[in-house]
Write a protein that holds these residues in place. Structure first.
Motif, PDB file in Angstrom:
ATOM      1  N   UNK A 132     -20.348  37.017 -29.184  1.00  0.00           N
ATOM      2  CA  UNK A 132     -21.425  37.986 -28.946  1.00  0.00           C
ATOM      3  C   UNK A 132     -22.621  37.311 -28.303  1.00  0.00           C
ATOM      4  N   UNK A 133     -22.984  36.139 -28.804  1.00  0.00           N
ATOM      5  CA  UNK A 133     -24.137  35.430 -28.258  1.00  0.00           C
ATOM      6  C   UNK A 133     -23.881  34.963 -26.827  1.00  0.00           C
ATOM      7  N   UNK A 134     -22.659  34.521 -26.531  1.00  0.00           N
ATOM      8  CA  UNK A 134     -22.336  34.113 -25.158  1.00  0.00           C
ATOM      9  C   UNK A 134     -22.473  35.288 -24.192  1.00  0.00           C
ATOM     10  N   UNK A 135     -21.910  36.436 -24.587  1.00  0.00           N
ATOM     11  CA  UNK A 135     -22.009  37.613 -23.733  1.00  0.00           C
ATOM     12  C   UNK A 135     -23.443  38.062 -23.543  1.00  0.00           C
ATOM     13  N   UNK A 136     -24.230  38.031 -24.630  1.00  0.00           N
ATOM     14  CA  UNK A 136     -25.631  38.440 -24.542  1.00  0.00           C
ATOM     15  C   UNK A 136     -26.410  37.495 -23.632  1.00  0.00           C
ATOM     16  N   UNK A 137     -26.157  36.197 -23.782  1.00  0.00           N
ATOM     17  CA  UNK A 137     -26.858  35.218 -22.941  1.00  0.00           C
ATOM     18  C   UNK A 137     -26.519  35.426 -21.469  1.00  0.00           C
ATOM     19  N   UNK A 138     -25.251  35.703 -21.185  1.00  0.00           N
ATOM     20  CA  UNK A 138     -24.848  35.922 -19.799  1.00  0.00           C
ATOM     21  C   UNK A 138     -25.492  37.187 -19.234  1.00  0.00           C
ATOM     22  N   UNK A 139     -25.566  38.240 -20.061  1.00  0.00           N
ATOM     23  CA  UNK A 139     -26.202  39.491 -19.607  1.00  0.00           C
ATOM     24  C   UNK A 139     -27.678  39.275 -19.310  1.00  0.00           C
ATOM     25  N   UNK A 140     -28.372  38.576 -20.214  1.00  0.00           N
ATOM     26  CA  UNK A 140     -29.801  38.321 -20.004  1.00  0.00           C
ATOM     27  C   UNK A 140     -30.032  37.474 -18.758  1.00  0.00           C
ATOM     28  N   UNK A 141     -29.200  36.437 -18.584  1.00  0.00           N
ATOM     29  CA  UNK A 141     -29.341  35.596 -17.393  1.00  0.00           C
ATOM     30  C   UNK A 141     -29.068  36.372 -16.124  1.00  0.00           C
ATOM     31  N   UNK A 142     -28.082  37.280 -16.158  1.00  0.00           N
ATOM     32  CA  UNK A 142     -27.760  38.088 -14.974  1.00  0.00           C
ATOM     33  C   UNK A 142     -28.893  39.048 -14.632  1.00  0.00           C
ATOM     34  N   UNK A 163     -32.248  33.845 -22.099  1.00  0.00           N
ATOM     35  CA  UNK A 163     -30.851  33.434 -21.960  1.00  0.00           C
ATOM     36  C   UNK A 163     -30.655  31.964 -22.294  1.00  0.00           C
ATOM     37  N   UNK A 164     -31.509  31.104 -21.748  1.00  0.00           N
ATOM     38  CA  UNK A 164     -31.324  29.668 -21.959  1.00  0.00           C
ATOM     39  C   UNK A 164     -31.563  29.295 -23.417  1.00  0.00           C
ATOM     40  N   UNK A 165     -32.398  30.041 -24.120  1.00  0.00           N
ATOM     41  CA  UNK A 165     -32.609  29.776 -25.545  1.00  0.00           C
ATOM     42  C   UNK A 165     -31.308  29.960 -26.324  1.00  0.00           C
ATOM     43  N   UNK A 166     -30.558  31.008 -25.985  1.00  0.00           N
ATOM     44  CA  UNK A 166     -29.278  31.243 -26.663  1.00  0.00           C
ATOM     45  C   UNK A 166     -28.277  30.155 -26.309  1.00  0.00           C
ATOM     46  N   UNK A 167     -28.201  29.806 -25.019  1.00  0.00           N
ATOM     47  CA  UNK A 167     -27.250  28.760 -24.611  1.00  0.00           C
ATOM     48  C   UNK A 167     -27.592  27.408 -25.249  1.00  0.00           C
ATOM     49  N   UNK A 168     -28.878  27.144 -25.409  1.00  0.00           N
ATOM     50  CA  UNK A 168     -29.275  25.901 -26.087  1.00  0.00           C
ATOM     51  C   UNK A 168     -28.813  25.904 -27.537  1.00  0.00           C
ATOM     52  N   UNK A 169     -28.925  27.057 -28.195  1.00  0.00           N
ATOM     53  CA  UNK A 169     -28.445  27.154 -29.578  1.00  0.00           C
ATOM     54  C   UNK A 169     -26.927  26.992 -29.650  1.00  0.00           C
ATOM     55  N   UNK A 170     -26.223  27.503 -28.641  1.00  0.00           N
ATOM     56  CA  UNK A 170     -24.765  27.376 -28.585  1.00  0.00           C
ATOM     57  C   UNK A 170     -24.324  26.013 -28.053  1.00  0.00           C
ATOM     58  N   UNK A 171     -25.285  25.220 -27.567  1.00  0.00           N
ATOM     59  CA  UNK A 171     -25.011  23.894 -26.991  1.00  0.00           C
ATOM     60  C   UNK A 171     -24.052  23.970 -25.800  1.00  0.00           C
ATOM     61  N   UNK A 179     -29.115  27.551 -15.682  1.00  0.00           N
ATOM     62  CA  UNK A 179     -30.361  28.275 -15.946  1.00  0.00           C
ATOM     63  C   UNK A 179     -31.583  27.405 -15.695  1.00  0.00           C
ATOM     64  N   UNK A 180     -31.513  26.124 -16.038  1.00  0.00           N
ATOM     65  CA  UNK A 180     -32.634  25.226 -15.728  1.00  0.00           C
ATOM     66  C   UNK A 180     -32.890  25.225 -14.225  1.00  0.00           C
ATOM     67  N   UNK A 181     -31.821  25.219 -13.442  1.00  0.00           N
ATOM     68  CA  UNK A 181     -31.961  25.281 -11.989  1.00  0.00           C
ATOM     69  C   UNK A 181     -32.641  26.585 -11.575  1.00  0.00           C
ATOM     70  N   UNK A 182     -32.176  27.698 -12.159  1.00  0.00           N
ATOM     71  CA  UNK A 182     -32.766  28.995 -11.824  1.00  0.00           C
ATOM     72  C   UNK A 182     -34.247  29.062 -12.177  1.00  0.00           C
ATOM     73  N   UNK A 183     -34.572  28.544 -13.373  1.00  0.00           N
ATOM     74  CA  UNK A 183     -35.975  28.537 -13.801  1.00  0.00           C
ATOM     75  C   UNK A 183     -36.804  27.665 -12.860  1.00  0.00           C
ATOM     76  N   UNK A 184     -36.228  26.551 -12.439  1.00  0.00           N
ATOM     77  CA  UNK A 184     -36.925  25.695 -11.482  1.00  0.00           C
ATOM     78  C   UNK A 184     -37.224  26.422 -10.182  1.00  0.00           C
TER      79      UNK A 184
END
Length: 662
Positions: A132-142, A163-171, A179-184
């Motif tokens: 669920x968290x992976x899907x949510x992170x992908x949706x937010x990033x998209x 999105x990146x907060x969730x991916x960081x929690x999921x490692x 996402x770091x690239x996108x934020x940059x």
């Protein structure tokens, strides 16, 4: 210059670093082979859950080769998932539909699909937490990608960070790097180059560890940022790394952009021959993959360079090529730049007719581009309004659900209360005993602290000082100096009020400390008939909420007056300074009096408890600051000498940790 580094990067590197599904360059045939293989498996599958997963996999396989087929299979996956109430497949189907619409350029539809996917994953009770968290992170990033493509960088940044907060929690380091690239890129678009660089470097470190094939693009981004910051050495270092990575992981479009950006580097470092060589390589690379937009960009770069070198015929040739190519692929932005470039070239030749002709073409293309931009902005505004409306409805649904959960939670709590009463009583007794012990300790500490504060207060406004002030007022009145006495008494009462008010606080703003010192020094000027001048300086780097323990400097200012400048025959001066030095607040009190040694010599036969108290209490207060902030504090007293070794005064320096009003 008509063209910039940013223009190239923003228009050409987006497809490689924004999408979550992007990888290094690969062939359409390989994608079709994978899709055909999955379709074969689908024909043999009977379970609806497995079919929904396969349909999503087929849609994903078409993402770079056939977005229309991607939409068809994603819609089939969605319909089947809806029928079987398979929330994970439903959310992934919505993500595939969103990605297909991004590729086809329909951003409003893409945004709707991504927000629907977000809501599915947020409410999917049947999905495991990690999925669920992976899907949510992908949706937010998209969603962030859509807003970034529409130049709504504030919204894009908001969703990227979620999105990146969730991916960081999921490692999930691979997704974090993207996402770091996108934020940059977002920060670079907002002209926050240092923040952009920080995120590019974070992406670089992860990609180096994972041997990510897209590391060459990240290196290029870092190099471009350094070049914009006028750091060509660092820029060239990362351009070199980028070329090595692109050789190892071929990506023709990224390589073409690399040649263009390195050409700009050589142009900025006054090496036009190398710039031209790299731009010729860029043209060849773009032509190999039939990227006419990239070729047009490079033609414009060459045309601009030749114009600046006064090679007019070559400049005209490349500008005309760029104009013709832009018209053939219907890119108004390039048409505008090309026609303006041609107008500038002919104007430099004093060919007014041709200059005017191309300027008119430039104006027409610019008007068309403006109209196109206005239409795009209207669509974006409608899209944003629809998005906000959907988000508001979703938020109300969440609030309603939360309210139901709260009611259910209350019922559960009531059921547990009676069973927990006995345990709470035991815990309460233990807590009371523990609390009494802690209260006793706290009272002891508070008592000691209050004693120190009272000592500091007495030090600041000791009876001897009060007696002198009242004596001065009496003298003024006897000598018919009623106005002066009133003025003196007014300042004295204000100082008393400030001292009593601030002495109860552990920290006060630096401006308040300055106000107290200003009042005190003016009072002493009146008392000693302007025997000295003074100045107080505060650095502009000191923020308004930076703080200092109250009444910390007054004893040293008093010593500077009484034992420094007053014994001196000439008019004295006192300077108080507050500045920042690295991670410390530096406070100095400097006078041009008789000096510390001479003052000590004059007083060696007298009892001077006041200064001793000042030093002792200051040391204790500094110790308390150290124990609270866990940072080093110190103060020094030294004589100021000239080049001949003669004493010219005394300087007290305090190094304090930077603290803020809480």
């Amino acid at each position: 210059m008509l063209y910039s580094i940013d223009f190239i990067i923003m228009r050409k590197l987006y497809p490689f670093i924004l999408a979550f599904w992007c990888t290094a360059y690969f062939s359409v045939e390989a994608q079709n082979t994978k899709a055909d293989s999955l379709i074969t498996v689908l024909g043999k599958t009977k379970n609806d859950i497995d079919k929904a997963q396969l349909l999503n996999a087929i849609a994903d396989a078409y993402k770079t080769s056939d977005p229309k087929s991607m939409k068809v299979y994603a819609q089939k996956a969605f319909d089947l998932a809806q029928k079987t109430d398979y929330q994970l497949a439903k959310g992934n189907a919505l993500l595939n539909l969103g990605n297909a619409n991004i590729i086809l350029g329909d951003y409003p539809k893409a945004l709707r699909y991504f927000t629907d996917a977000q809501h599915v994953f947020e409410n999917a009770a049947a999905v495991t937490d990690k999925e669920q968290q992976k899907g949510l992170a992908k949706a937010l990033g998209s969603i962030g990608i859509v807003f970034s493509e529409q130049s709504n960088y504030a919204k894009a940044l908001q969703y990227y960070l979620k999105s990146v907060t969730i991916y960081e929690q999921l490692r999930d380091e691979e997704k974090c790097a993207k996402l770091y690239n996108n934020i940059g890129i977002v920060y670079k678009s907002l002209a926050s180059d240092f923040k952009a660089l920080a995120y590019f470097v974070k992406a670089q470190k992860i990609q180096e560890q994972l041997a990510d094939p897209n590391i060459g693009i990240t290196y290029t981004n870092i190099a471009n940022t350094y070049l914009k910051q006028n750091n060509p050495e660092k820029a060239f270092e990362y351009y070199t790394k980028a070329k090595s990575a692109l050789d190892q992981h071929p990506n023709p479009r990224a390589l073409g952009e690399w040649f263009n950006n390195v050409g700009l580097y050589f142009k900025s470092t006054q090496q036009p021959e190398k710039a031209v060589a790299h731009w010729n390589n860029a043209i060849q690379t773009f032509e190999n993959i039939e990227d006419k937009f990239g070729v047009g960009d490079t033609y414009l770069l060459l045309g601009q360079l030749y114009l600046e070198q006064n090679k007019v015929q070559q400049a005209i040739a490349f500008a005309e090529k760029a104009s013709a190519l832009a018209k053939s692929i219907k890119v108004l932005e390039q048409q505008v730049i090309a026609e303006k470039l041609l107008s500038d070239i002919y104007a430099k030749q004093n060919n007014s007719a041709q200059a005017l002709l191309h300027f008119k073409a430039y104006s027409i293309a610019k008007d068309s581009l403006t109209n196109e931009e206005n239409i795009r902005r209207t669509v974006e505004e409608e899209m944003a309004f629809d998005f906000e409306k959907r988000e508001a409805i979703h938020q109300k649904e969440i609030e309603k659900r939360d309210l139901l959960l709260q009611e259910e939670s209350k019922r559960n709590v009531l059921q547990l209360i009676f069973a927990a009463v006995f345990g709470l009583l035991l815990f309460g007794i233990a807590f009371l005993i523990y609390n009494r012990i802690q209260l006793k300790k706290n009272l002891t500490l508070q008592k000691e602290l209050a004693e120190y504060e009272q000592k500091a207060l007495h030090l600041q406004m000791n009876p001897h000082f009060v007696f002198n002030c009242l004596g001065s007022i009496s003298s003024f009145i006897v000598q018919n100096g009623t106005d002066s006495a009133i003025k003196y008494l007014s300042k004295f009462s204000k100082l008393m009020r400030l001292t009593l008010e601030y002495s109860k606080e552990s920290l006060i703003p630096i401006d308040k400390e300055i106000e107290s010192l200003q009042n005190y020094l003016e009072l002493e000027q009146l008392r000693f008939n302007n025997k000295f001048t003074f100045s107080i300086f505060k650095s502009d780097a000191i923020e308004d909420d930076m703080a200092i323990p109250p009444l910390l400097l007054q004893p040293f200012v008093e010593n500077a007056i009484i034992h420094g400048v007053i014994p001196k025959k000439e008019i004295g001066s006192i300077a108080v300074r507050f500045v920042l030095e690295k991670d410390s607040l530096l406070c100095t009190v400097e006078d041009n009096g008789i000096g510390f040694s001479e003052s000590k010599s004059q007083k060696q036969h007298s009892v001077v408890a006041h200064k001793s108290m000042a030093l002792d209490i200051t040391k204790k207060r500094l110790e308390m600051i150290e124990s609270t902030t866990k940072q080093k504090t110190e103060f020094t007293i030294e004589e100021v000498k000239n080049n001949n070794g003669e004493t010219q005064g005394t300087k007290v320096t305090l190094h304090l940790p930077i603290q803020y009003i809480k």
